[in-house]
Structure formats: C-alpha cells, structure tokens
Write an enzyme that holds these catalytic residues in place. Structure first.
Site, PDB file in Angstrom:
ATOM      1  N   ASP A 106      68.822  36.013  28.050  1.00  0.00           N
ATOM      2  CA  ASP A 106      68.794  34.679  28.669  1.00  0.00           C
ATOM      3  C   ASP A 106      70.213  34.150  28.839  1.00  0.00           C
ATOM      4  O   ASP A 106      70.549  33.533  29.838  1.00  0.00           O
ATOM      5  CB  ASP A 106      68.033  33.693  27.787  1.00  0.00           C
ATOM      6  CG  ASP A 106      66.546  33.948  27.823  1.00  0.00           C
ATOM      7  OD1 ASP A 106      65.800  33.201  27.188  1.00  0.00           O
ATOM      8  OD2 ASP A 106      66.138  34.914  28.509  1.00  0.00           O
ATOM      9  N   CYS A 116      26.330  -3.335  34.390  1.00  0.00           N
ATOM     10  CA  CYS A 116      26.531  -4.762  34.210  1.00  0.00           C
ATOM     11  C   CYS A 116      26.495  -5.358  35.621  1.00  0.00           C
ATOM     12  O   CYS A 116      27.326  -4.996  36.464  1.00  0.00           O
ATOM     13  CB  CYS A 116      27.885  -5.001  33.551  1.00  0.00           C
ATOM     14  SG  CYS A 116      28.411  -6.702  33.681  1.00  0.00           S
ATOM     15  N   GLU A 141      39.958  39.724  40.347  1.00  0.00           N
ATOM     16  CA  GLU A 141      41.148  39.036  39.824  1.00  0.00           C
ATOM     17  C   GLU A 141      40.689  38.001  38.824  1.00  0.00           C
ATOM     18  O   GLU A 141      39.625  37.391  39.010  1.00  0.00           O
ATOM     19  CB  GLU A 141      41.871  38.294  40.960  1.00  0.00           C
ATOM     20  CG  GLU A 141      42.428  39.182  42.022  1.00  0.00           C
ATOM     21  CD  GLU A 141      42.680  38.390  43.315  1.00  0.00           C
ATOM     22  OE1 GLU A 141      43.199  37.264  43.253  1.00  0.00           O
ATOM     23  OE2 GLU A 141      42.326  38.911  44.379  1.00  0.00           O
ATOM     24  N   LYS A 164      40.282  34.514  37.350  1.00  0.00           N
ATOM     25  CA  LYS A 164      40.308  33.214  38.030  1.00  0.00           C
ATOM     26  C   LYS A 164      41.102  32.260  37.144  1.00  0.00           C
ATOM     27  O   LYS A 164      40.663  31.897  36.057  1.00  0.00           O
ATOM     28  CB  LYS A 164      38.878  32.704  38.242  1.00  0.00           C
ATOM     29  CG  LYS A 164      38.815  31.405  38.989  1.00  0.00           C
ATOM     30  CD  LYS A 164      37.387  31.090  39.331  1.00  0.00           C
ATOM     31  CE  LYS A 164      37.280  29.825  40.154  1.00  0.00           C
ATOM     32  NZ  LYS A 164      37.835  28.647  39.494  1.00  0.00           N
ATOM     33  N   CYS A 185      26.172  -6.416  28.349  1.00  0.00           N
ATOM     34  CA  CYS A 185      27.490  -5.843  28.646  1.00  0.00           C
ATOM     35  C   CYS A 185      28.416  -6.069  27.442  1.00  0.00           C
ATOM     36  O   CYS A 185      28.548  -7.199  26.973  1.00  0.00           O
ATOM     37  CB  CYS A 185      28.072  -6.505  29.899  1.00  0.00           C
ATOM     38  SG  CYS A 185      29.781  -6.030  30.211  1.00  0.00           S
ATOM     39  N   GLU A 205      47.929  29.931  42.524  1.00  0.00           N
ATOM     40  CA  GLU A 205      47.483  28.935  41.555  1.00  0.00           C
ATOM     41  C   GLU A 205      48.662  28.561  40.663  1.00  0.00           C
ATOM     42  O   GLU A 205      49.291  29.437  40.057  1.00  0.00           O
ATOM     43  CB  GLU A 205      46.360  29.567  40.719  1.00  0.00           C
ATOM     44  CG  GLU A 205      45.538  28.587  39.948  1.00  0.00           C
ATOM     45  CD  GLU A 205      44.414  27.958  40.785  1.00  0.00           C
ATOM     46  OE1 GLU A 205      44.383  28.177  42.023  1.00  0.00           O
ATOM     47  OE2 GLU A 205      43.584  27.256  40.197  1.00  0.00           O
ATOM     48  N   LYS A 227      36.739  39.659  45.678  1.00  0.00           N
ATOM     49  CA  LYS A 227      36.917  39.627  47.136  1.00  0.00           C
ATOM     50  C   LYS A 227      36.714  41.041  47.671  1.00  0.00           C
ATOM     51  O   LYS A 227      37.107  42.000  46.993  1.00  0.00           O
ATOM     52  CB  LYS A 227      38.347  39.184  47.495  1.00  0.00           C
ATOM     53  CG  LYS A 227      38.727  37.828  46.945  1.00  0.00           C
ATOM     54  CD  LYS A 227      40.228  37.562  47.066  1.00  0.00           C
ATOM     55  CE  LYS A 227      40.581  36.289  46.307  1.00  0.00           C
ATOM     56  NZ  LYS A 227      41.987  36.228  45.917  1.00  0.00           N
ATOM     57  N   LYS A 259      31.668  32.792  37.233  1.00  0.00           N
ATOM     58  CA  LYS A 259      32.119  31.831  36.217  1.00  0.00           C
ATOM     59  C   LYS A 259      31.553  32.206  34.851  1.00  0.00           C
ATOM     60  O   LYS A 259      30.353  32.503  34.752  1.00  0.00           O
ATOM     61  CB  LYS A 259      31.613  30.423  36.585  1.00  0.00           C
ATOM     62  CG  LYS A 259      32.287  29.815  37.801  1.00  0.00           C
ATOM     63  CD  LYS A 259      33.668  29.327  37.432  1.00  0.00           C
ATOM     64  CE  LYS A 259      34.158  28.139  38.171  1.00  0.00           C
ATOM     65  NZ  LYS A 259      33.456  26.937  38.166  1.00  0.00           N
ATOM     66  N   SER A 277      37.118  26.685  49.406  1.00  0.00           N
ATOM     67  CA  SER A 277      36.868  26.959  47.994  1.00  0.00           C
ATOM     68  C   SER A 277      35.929  28.165  47.924  1.00  0.00           C
ATOM     69  O   SER A 277      35.634  28.781  48.940  1.00  0.00           O
ATOM     70  CB  SER A 277      36.314  25.731  47.302  1.00  0.00           C
ATOM     71  OG  SER A 277      35.196  25.291  47.989  1.00  0.00           O
TER      72      SER A 277
HETATM   73  S1  IVH Z   1      40.863  32.832  46.238  1.00  0.00           S
HETATM   74  C1  IVH Z   1      39.058  31.401  50.133  1.00  0.00           C
HETATM   75  N1  IVH Z   1      41.763  33.860  43.982  1.00  0.00           N
HETATM   76  O1  IVH Z   1      39.669  28.997  42.247  1.00  0.00           O
HETATM   77  C2  IVH Z   1      39.510  31.887  48.811  1.00  0.00           C
HETATM   78  N2  IVH Z   1      41.163  31.556  44.002  1.00  0.00           N
HETATM   79  O2  IVH Z   1      36.924  28.162  42.846  1.00  0.00           O
HETATM   80  C3  IVH Z   1      40.113  30.843  47.978  1.00  0.00           C
HETATM   81  N3  IVH Z   1      41.535  30.402  41.883  1.00  0.00           N
HETATM   82  O3  IVH Z   1      40.471  26.883  44.936  1.00  0.00           O
HETATM   83  C4  IVH Z   1      40.621  31.152  46.673  1.00  0.00           C
HETATM   84  N4  IVH Z   1      42.331  32.127  40.775  1.00  0.00           N
HETATM   85  O4  IVH Z   1      42.229  27.205  43.077  1.00  0.00           O
HETATM   86  C5  IVH Z   1      41.296  32.753  44.598  1.00  0.00           C
HETATM   87  N5  IVH Z   1      42.597  34.876  42.085  1.00  0.00           N
HETATM   88  C6  IVH Z   1      42.144  33.791  42.695  1.00  0.00           C
HETATM   89  C7  IVH Z   1      42.039  32.548  42.020  1.00  0.00           C
HETATM   90  C8  IVH Z   1      41.537  31.450  42.729  1.00  0.00           C
HETATM   91  C9  IVH Z   1      42.031  30.834  40.720  1.00  0.00           C
HETATM   92  C10 IVH Z   1      41.066  29.022  42.146  1.00  0.00           C
HETATM   93  C11 IVH Z   1      41.592  28.400  43.425  1.00  0.00           C
HETATM   94  C12 IVH Z   1      40.351  28.082  44.238  1.00  0.00           C
HETATM   95  C13 IVH Z   1      39.302  28.017  43.174  1.00  0.00           C
HETATM   96  C14 IVH Z   1      37.933  28.311  43.779  1.00  0.00           C
END
Ligand code: IVH
Length: 697
Positions: A45, A447, A130, A132, A429, A193, A311, A335, A94
């Site tokens: 560093d 209220c 990937e 999330k 209230c 992100e 994806k 999720k 999203s």
């Molecule tokens: S792809 C159209 N890849 O998750 C595709 N999103 O629930 C859009 N996120 O809004 C997103 N890791 O903020 C993608 N490896 C990843 C991600 C990711 C986190 C978040 C992102 C998105 C949300 C959707």
C-alpha cells in the site's frame, strides 16, 4: 513476488513530465487492477501511495497536464450541489424472482417453451450463474474508454447522475486499458452493483451511533445513502465497492459479444471488478446445484448476497425473447429464503405515520441476523398483534427477507416469563388521543385527525422536505418538530412564510443558520413538477407515479381538473392511483394548500426544457417489435420509441400502429399482415427515428 516501483522525484521538463504522468497513470491503474480485481497486489500500500503522491506533485507543478480522469481525482472531487436526472439510454429492468427450486424450474420451463416458439434449440442452452449482490444498481457510460457518466437506477427509465460520487469508488475504473489487447469500444455501457462490504458497514454504523446518529438498517441502505451524498468527499469516506455484471458494446468496428460469460471476461479484462464466483452451467440441474452450494457459503463472504442471478449465456436469446414490462424473460433471480433468529421483546411502541396509520414496533434485545444487528422489528398492525398474542418479555422469532425490515413471525410461548403482560393496542391516537378508526377492509388503524394531529403534520412536512420530494437541505426532523410545536407551521406552505426574525426566536438558531434555511427553501420552489406531486404525499403516488403524472399533465392545474378516466389512461397508472389522485383533489383542504403554495411562489409546471422530446411520427403511436434487430438491441429500440412519446406493447392488436421486424420475425408478423397493420423493417424504423430526432433538434 513483488515488482519494483519506478518512482522519480527530480523535477522534469514539461514534455518529460507529460510522459511521466502517462507512465504513472498506467502503473497506478495496473496496481489497482491487481489489488481490487485479482486480489493479488504486486506492491505494498505504501508503494502504491508513493506512485499516487508523485503523480499528485507533478499535477500540482503542471496543472495544465492534470486530466479530469487522473487517478488522483478519485478522492476529494469538488462537491456537487444537486443530482441531475438522466434518462438511461437503455432502461434498467429488474428481474423476476424465483423463491424456490420449484419456481426456478417453472421459469426454466417457460423459457424453454418461449424458445421453442421461436424455433430456437432449447436443449443446448447454457446458463451463467452469478451471486446476486445486495446493493444498488448503477449504469456507467464510457466513451472511447473514459468514464463520462455514472447514474443510479432511479425508476429504471430515469436515474440520478452521480458520476463524481462513483469516481470516488476505487474499484470503478476511470480509464479503460485492455490486459490482452482487446479493442476499447467507442461506447460502452456497464451495469453493476455498488455495495458496502459488511465490515465497512459495521464500522460505519458504530461511528454513527457513537455520534448519536441513526445507524443504517442494512449494507444496501448504507451503500445507497453513501452513494447519494451531495458531497463526493463524504462518499469517498464510505468504503464502497462494486461488481460489474452487464455490458452493452456499441462500436461499428466491434461485434457486440454474443456470450454473456465472455462479456464478463471482457469486462474483467478492461479493468472492471467482476464477482469471481460466477459459473457457466450446462443445464438447469447444474444451476440448482450452484444455488444449493451457495445457500450456506454466502454467509462467509465480505458482501451480502441474497440470491443467485441466472441468465442465458447466449445473448441472441435475449434479443429474441425480450422482456415483459419489468423484467427480461431470459433471466431470473433465485432468492434464498428469509433468515430467522430468536430474541426477546423488551418493549413495544406505537408510531403515527404521515397518513395517520398506527404502526407497532417491537424493541428487541439486539440479535445478529443476515449480517446485521437487529434491534427492532415491525409488528405490522393490530390484527397481527392479536394473532401473535405478543407479551412483553416474550421470546420471538424475527425474520428478515431482502428489502423488508425485520418482522416478528412467531412467539415461542413455551419461553414466556411468568406474569408477562400482553401488548395492548391503543384505542386512541398515542399523540392526540383521537379514537382510532379503520376504513373499509383495511387492516391498519388510523388516527382520523389528519390536519389536527401534530405528528401527522410533522410527518407530512418531513416528507415534503425529503430528498425525492422538494429536497430542502437543512430543514430536518428536529427543526420541523420545534416549528410544529411552537405553532409556526401547519402545512408545507407555512415553511415559505418563515422569516429570519421568526427563525431567530428558535433554540440554537443564529443568523447564518437562518440564512441557510431560507435560501434552501427558496431553492426548493423550482423543483420539477414530479417532485412537487410526490411531495404532496397523495396516497399510492410514489416518485415513479409522480413522474408519469408530471410528464403527462405538464401543469398541476391540468391534473387537478382531470377526471379519473384521463388519469387511468396513462400507461403505468392503475385505478388505485387514479382514484387516490381524484380523492386528494376533491378535498377542499388540499385545494387550499395548493392555493397557498401558489401564493408563496412554488413552481407548478414543468419547465419547457424538461419536456420530453416528441415527434409526430411516434407520439401516441403503439409499436410492437418482433425478431432480432441487428444494429440496436430490443431495449435500445424500446427506449427510443418511449423517448419519442410512443408506446411499446408485446402483442399485435387492432390498436397497434407499427410492427417493427428484425430477422426471424415470429407469428406477430403474420398477425400484423392479417390485421393490415403497417410493417416496417429495421432500416425503415431507423430512418423514422432519424427523421424524428432531426425534427426535435
Ligand atoms: S442483472 C435485466 N446481475 O438485482 C437484468 N442484477 O433483482 C438486470 N443484482 O436490479 C440485472 N447482482 O440491482 C443482475 N449479478 C447480477 C446482480 C444483479 C445483483 C441486482 C440488481 C437488480 C436486482 C434485480
């Protein structure tokens, strides 16, 4: 093995200084890459700081050689005063969620069916898995390898321009260099992100509580709050980081990558941080195995992950399948189930919200849950308290699910201490003692003393000054509390009648503070119409809805006199919002408020420069896209149509005006021909866009 660092402290001449600056910039970018991306630093560093210091001193000596993209500009950029709104070139969608393995399989089946309907071979499809990351998504634009713009997601169409703040994040490159000789695209849009590592989150919260300030609820909120600081120096202090997960390449000489996995590798090669635990799966079974493996492993990471993003690897599938209104069909977010922990209820408090809703909160013995320390949890409403039969001192199970604040899910009755008292829901209230009411089928008690209950007044004014509303800097909770208590303000318009003289009568108020407050109020008078609509606090109207209304009506008066049908006809506005808007403007108290706001000089229409570009060829016309476009992807085409005030729908009906066809168009083309709807190919569509754009300029 450590490489030596080439430093040079002699004062060089201008030309050699310029060469040295280039050399230092390259070295610094290289070491940044080794440190942040490969996690394999080649120098210490201290040595890294030496390089930065040498660069800084050269730039001080030769200011004309300092580039705005220099690595020295990463920290301590000058403060920005406001965030500009930016319309994303390609909207940020999203993802649809799969909450279980079963839902993941259902998504997979839908995907296969959709592919088959386009005659694509679904047996060979590969998936990129990937982690999330739980942070906030950002869009970065690079022109010829230089970071020119960074924005938050906002509502997906329009975000906030936070370039200077993003430039303080060391993991985000300013200038792109390819490690392996890849060409730098003319235009590169990178999505990723921004997150706050768990250790930084914990030390930030400790520092905040030590100062007597409120801590952040979770690392995601902390990241979002830190990125949206008005002064980039503050963002720089908040140890944020970033993972890139998406790229759009626009360059006539470079082919847009067709494999997503390879795109991630390209991003890494160009200097972006890409989460290293990604995997290319050959089938859905491998995807499921990945999700299973990470359900436990993710707790040992330095960043919070709440799921897995899946994806399809082949990006041509993306273009063919497209998206629903909110999410692409070729991706899904798996999720993990919410996490739970046991703790004890110490007390329960009842708060009054802006709309009079009474919300019970349980204060708990602190407990670790999903990477954060939980001290309170919501009990939602009276029905929930009754159902749970919570007693003070009860051991309860609390749960945290993604964005939601923790909630109490069950009571462990066997652990109830002797003599524990049940929690009584108040009949009146807790602030103004008015008997509480329930409207219709609503579960919340409210209220009904809307304009007399001091807490409701305070909350309405707090909402008015908040960032997404009128964004009045320097008017916070404690000032509003004093002003309401002393009877100086009853509604937001009273804020604008405050004078220096009145403010000076308040505790701890000097002339400087008073001047700041008055100037912030003055500045807030000209916020865009969307902010004003949001600030009014109309039920169900969030900032996205407010923007749609503002874009459509242009002036507050037009909305006041609109009927429910006019409002409901706006795409994105449903009957609940339309009804709530109508009700709001039917109340004489609100009409009086608007009159008062006009008297004090609040701007009530969108300035012309804010108006969206429109074109006669696109305005009010409905488009359907089919097949694969070659020069622009589907998102770009949709965004362009919307920018020109056209609409995009997914199925061809009698109301469709144009069907735009790419290669391999689907059944929509046949349907269009059957209904006699105008069909345009990609070249014709681009010509239409060009004419429309030139009409605008
Ligand atoms: S792809 C159209 N890849 O998750 C595709 N999103 O629930 C859009 N996120 O809004 C997103 N890791 O903020 C993608 N490896 C990843 C991600 C990711 C986190 C978040 C992102 C998105 C949300 C959707």
């Amino acid at each position: 093995m450590q490489k030596s660092v080439q430093t040079n402290n002699d004062a060089p001449e201008l030309s050699s200084a310029s060469a040295r600056i280039d050399d230092l910039t390259r070295q610094i970018e290289h070491h940044r890459f080794c440190y942040y991306i490969l996690s394999q630093p080649e120098i210490s560093d201290f040595e890294f700081d030496e390089l930065l210091r040498e660069l800084e001193s050269l730039e001080t000596r030769y200011p004309e050689l300092r580039s705005p993209n220099s690595p020295t500009q990463k920290v301590g950029a000058p403060p920005s005063t406001e965030f500009q709104q930016v319309r994303h070139r390609i909207p940020l969608l999203s993802l649809s969620n799969a909450m279980s393995e079963e839902e993941l399989e259902k998504w997979h089946e839908r995907l296969q069916r959709a592919m088959e309907s386009y005659e694509l071979d679904s047996s060979k499809v590969k998936y990129v898995c990937e982690l999330k990351i739980d942070g906030l998504s950002i869009a970065l634009t690079y022109k010829n390898g230089l970071l020119v713009q960074g924005a938050t997601r906002g509502n997906g169409e329009v975000g906030e321009e936070v370039t200077l703040n993003l430039k303080t994040i060391k993991a985000i490159p300013f200038k792109l260099f390819s490690k392996s000789g890849n060409a730098i695209p003319e235009l590169l849009e990178v999505r990723g992100e921004v997150y706050m590592p768990v250790s930084s989150f914990e030390s930030l919260n400790k520092a905040l509580t030590d100062e007597g300030l409120a801590p952040f609820a979770n690392p995601r909120n902390a990241a979002s709050g830190s990125l949206r600081q008005k002064d980039p120096k503050q963002t720089a202090k908040r140890k944020l980081s970033c993972w890139a997960y998406f790229a759009y390449v626009t360059d006539p000489h470079i082919k847009q990558p067709t494999s997503h996995f390879e795109t991630l590798e390209l991003l890494q090669d160009l200097g972006f941080p890409v989460e290293p635990n990604r995997m290319l799966a050959k089938n859905i079974k491998e995807v499921e195995k990945y999700c299973e493996d990470w359900s436990e492993k993710r707790h040992h990471m330095q960043y919070q992950t709440d799921g897995v993003v899946i994806k399809t690897d082949d990006r041509t599938i993306w273009n063919v399948l497209g998206a629903t209104a909110h999410s692409p069909r070729w991706a899904v977010a798996f999720k993990y189930p919410p996490e739970e922990a046991e703790t004890v209820v110490e007390t329960v408090s009842f708060d009054v919200g802006r709309t009079g809703a009474i919300t019970p909160t349980a204060f708990l013995s602190p407990v670790k849950l999903a990477g954060t320390t939980v001290k309170r949890a919501t009990l939602h409403n009276a029905d929930q308290i009754k159902r749970l039969d919570v007693h003070i001192g009860d051991t309860v199970v609390v749960r945290k699910a993604g964005e939601v604040i923790p909630e109490v899910v069950t009571v462990v009755v066997s652990k109830r201490p002797k003599g524990a008292k049940p929690v009584e829901y108040p009949a009146n209230c807790p602030v103004c003692d008015t008997p509480l009411e329930r409207t219709g089928n609503e579960v919340v008690l409210r209220c009904p003393n809307t304009y007399g209950c001091p807490t409701q007044t305070k909350r309405r004014i707090e909402h008015w000054v908040s960032r997404d509303a009128m964004d009045v800097d320097g008017v916070g909770e404690s000032l509003i509390d004093q002003l309401v208590r002393d009877g100086m303000i009853k509604d937001p318009s009273d804020l604008y009648r405050l004078t220096e003289e009145k403010l000076l009568t308040l505790e701890r108020f000097g002339a400087k503070l008073a001047a700041n407050v008055l100037s912030a109020l003055e500045k807030s008078k000209t916020r865009p119409l969307a902010n004003l609509l949001f600030a009014l606090g109309i039920r169900h109207v969030g900032s996205g809805g407010a923007e749609l209304l503002a874009n459509h009506f242009g002036r507050l008066q037009n909305l006041v006199s609109a009927n429910v049908e006019d409002i409901e006809a706006i795409e994105g506005i449903g009957p609940t919002i339309a009804q709530a808007v109508k009700e709001y403007f039917s109340n004489p108290i609100n009409i009086d408020l608007i009159k008062h706001l006009a008297e004090v000089g609040i701007q009530m229409e969108s300035p012309r420069s804010n108006a969206l570009p429109t074109s006669k060829a696109f305005q009010g016309q409905t488009f359907v896209l089919t097949g694969t476009l070659t020069n622009m992807d589907r998102h770009e085409a949709e965004a362009a149509i919307k920018r020109m005030s056209g609409k995009v729908t997914s199925s061809v009906t009698k109301k469709t005006n144009y069907v735009v066809t790419g290669s391999n168009p689907g059944s929509k083309l046949a349907r269009a021909e059957e209904l006699g709807i105008k069909v345009v190919n990609e070249q014709e569509f681009q010509a239409m866009l060009q004419t429309a754009q030139s009409e605008e300029s």
